[in-house]
Design a protein around this motif. Structure first.
Motif, PDB file in Angstrom:
ATOM      1  N   ILE A 126      47.315  37.693  39.164  1.00 19.66           N
ATOM      2  CA  ILE A 126      46.486  38.776  39.639  1.00 19.66           C
ATOM      3  C   ILE A 126      45.905  39.454  38.410  1.00 19.66           C
ATOM      4  N   PHE A 127      46.247  39.551  37.316  1.00 19.38           N
ATOM      5  CA  PHE A 127      45.649  40.102  36.442  1.00 19.38           C
ATOM      6  C   PHE A 127      44.554  39.358  35.632  1.00 19.38           C
ATOM      7  N   ILE A 128      44.503  38.030  35.869  1.00 23.70           N
ATOM      8  CA  ILE A 128      43.436  37.205  35.415  1.00 23.70           C
ATOM      9  C   ILE A 128      42.120  37.576  35.858  1.00 23.70           C
ATOM     10  N   GLU A 172      42.200  29.344  30.876  1.00 22.66           N
ATOM     11  CA  GLU A 172      41.509  28.860  29.762  1.00 22.66           C
ATOM     12  C   GLU A 172      40.191  29.520  29.666  1.00 22.66           C
ATOM     13  N   GLU A 173      40.356  30.850  30.749  1.00 22.81           N
ATOM     14  CA  GLU A 173      39.133  31.773  30.646  1.00 22.81           C
ATOM     15  C   GLU A 173      39.391  32.543  29.366  1.00 22.81           C
ATOM     16  N   GLU A 174      38.182  33.205  28.819  1.00 27.79           N
ATOM     17  CA  GLU A 174      38.308  33.946  27.525  1.00 27.79           C
ATOM     18  C   GLU A 174      38.557  35.280  28.200  1.00 27.79           C
ATOM     19  N   MET A 203      40.895  28.720  41.114  1.00 29.27           N
ATOM     20  CA  MET A 203      42.285  28.474  40.640  1.00 29.27           C
ATOM     21  C   MET A 203      42.625  27.233  41.017  1.00 29.27           C
ATOM     22  N   LYS A 204      43.378  26.350  40.396  1.00 25.49           N
ATOM     23  CA  LYS A 204      44.093  24.988  40.665  1.00 25.49           C
ATOM     24  C   LYS A 204      45.635  25.130  40.565  1.00 25.49           C
ATOM     25  N   ILE A 205      45.925  24.341  41.671  1.00 20.20           N
ATOM     26  CA  ILE A 205      47.256  24.070  41.494  1.00 20.20           C
ATOM     27  C   ILE A 205      47.872  22.743  41.033  1.00 20.20           C
ATOM     28  N   ARG A 206      48.712  22.780  40.288  1.00 18.61           N
ATOM     29  CA  ARG A 206      49.341  21.697  39.635  1.00 18.61           C
ATOM     30  C   ARG A 206      50.898  21.627  39.743  1.00 18.61           C
ATOM     31  N   ILE A 249      40.556  33.771  41.495  1.00 19.48           N
ATOM     32  CA  ILE A 249      40.789  32.971  42.654  1.00 19.48           C
ATOM     33  C   ILE A 249      39.557  31.988  42.561  1.00 19.48           C
ATOM     34  N   THR A 250      38.349  32.435  41.878  1.00 23.82           N
ATOM     35  CA  THR A 250      37.284  31.397  41.811  1.00 23.82           C
ATOM     36  C   THR A 250      37.245  30.592  40.638  1.00 23.82           C
ATOM     37  N   SER A 251      38.315  31.048  39.781  1.00 20.48           N
ATOM     38  CA  SER A 251      38.156  30.511  38.296  1.00 20.48           C
ATOM     39  C   SER A 251      38.452  28.917  38.318  1.00 20.48           C
TER      40      SER A 251
END
Length: 209
Positions: A97-99, A122-124, A1-4, A103-105
């Motif tokens: 939390i449902f993605i 952008e995960e499938e 996960m990235k913060i923008r 955390i590691t994406s």
């Protein structure tokens, strides 16, 4: 996960690559302002649904929010500001939390703009999970929460206000839900390229996460 601190932009090269691989762009508003305008009727519907749930356990009136026939009295203090910030955070957390593996994406983004917070991945993701991600904040905060708080006798005017505000703020999510239900087949996966969404059918023998 990235913060923008801004919405990720679409990548034209990724768009071409997705099209070549059979991904179909969804027909959706291209700008957030346009999406907000289109979702105004849904804002009213969501608020009415939430008010209906609250009304099961508690009366609700304009007076308890400081709105009367002859005057409007709004009190903004530090606790209210804190609760508004907390509501914004909780709304986005219930998306996040449902993605799967958020955390590691390295394809999932969490951030804040002038229009509020956002979560984009952008995960499938399979359609059923994508729907859950989309509607989770509305269902959790504006439907389930007032049911639980009502049973416990904890529905204060401040909490009622926040619950209804979250329902109204979920209107764009509900618009996205309707677009997904209308355009995306049952057996499909979805992904994003910045703010744009794509879908494609799942192969019968394809293993998905």
């Amino acid at each position: 996960m990235k913060i923008r601190n801004n919405l990720p932009k679409s990548n034209p090269h990724l768009h071409i690559d997705l099209i070549k691989k059979g991904w179909v762009p969804m027909r959706e508003p291209k700008h957030l302002c346009h999406a907000i305008l289109l979702s105004i009727p849904l804002m009213m519907v969501a608020a009415i649904l939430s008010i209906g749930v609250i009304h099961i356990f508690s009366t609700i009136s304009f007076h308890e929010f400081g709105l009367t026939a002859d005057k409007i009295s709004l009190t903004i203090n530090v606790p209210i500001i804190f609760m508004l910030i907390l509501l914004l955070i909780l709304h986005e957390i219930f998306h996040l939390i449902f993605i799967p593996h958020f955390i590691t994406s390295d394809k999932t983004y969490l951030g804040l703009t002038l229009f509020g917070g956002f979560v984009i991945t952008e995960e499938e993701i399979v359609k059923s999970r994508y729907i859950l991600i989309t509607i989770a904040p509305f269902i959790t905060i504006s439907i389930i929460a007032p049911l639980l708080l009502g049973m416990l006798g904890l529905l204060t005017p401040a909490l009622k206000f926040l619950i209804i505000l979250n329902a109204m703020a979920s209107s764009v999510d509900i618009l996205n839900l309707l677009l997904i239900l209308k355009q995306v087949p049952k057996n499909a996966i979805l992904t994003s390229n910045g703010p744009y969404t794509y879908w494609r059918d799942i192969e019968v023998n394809e293993e998905i996460k």
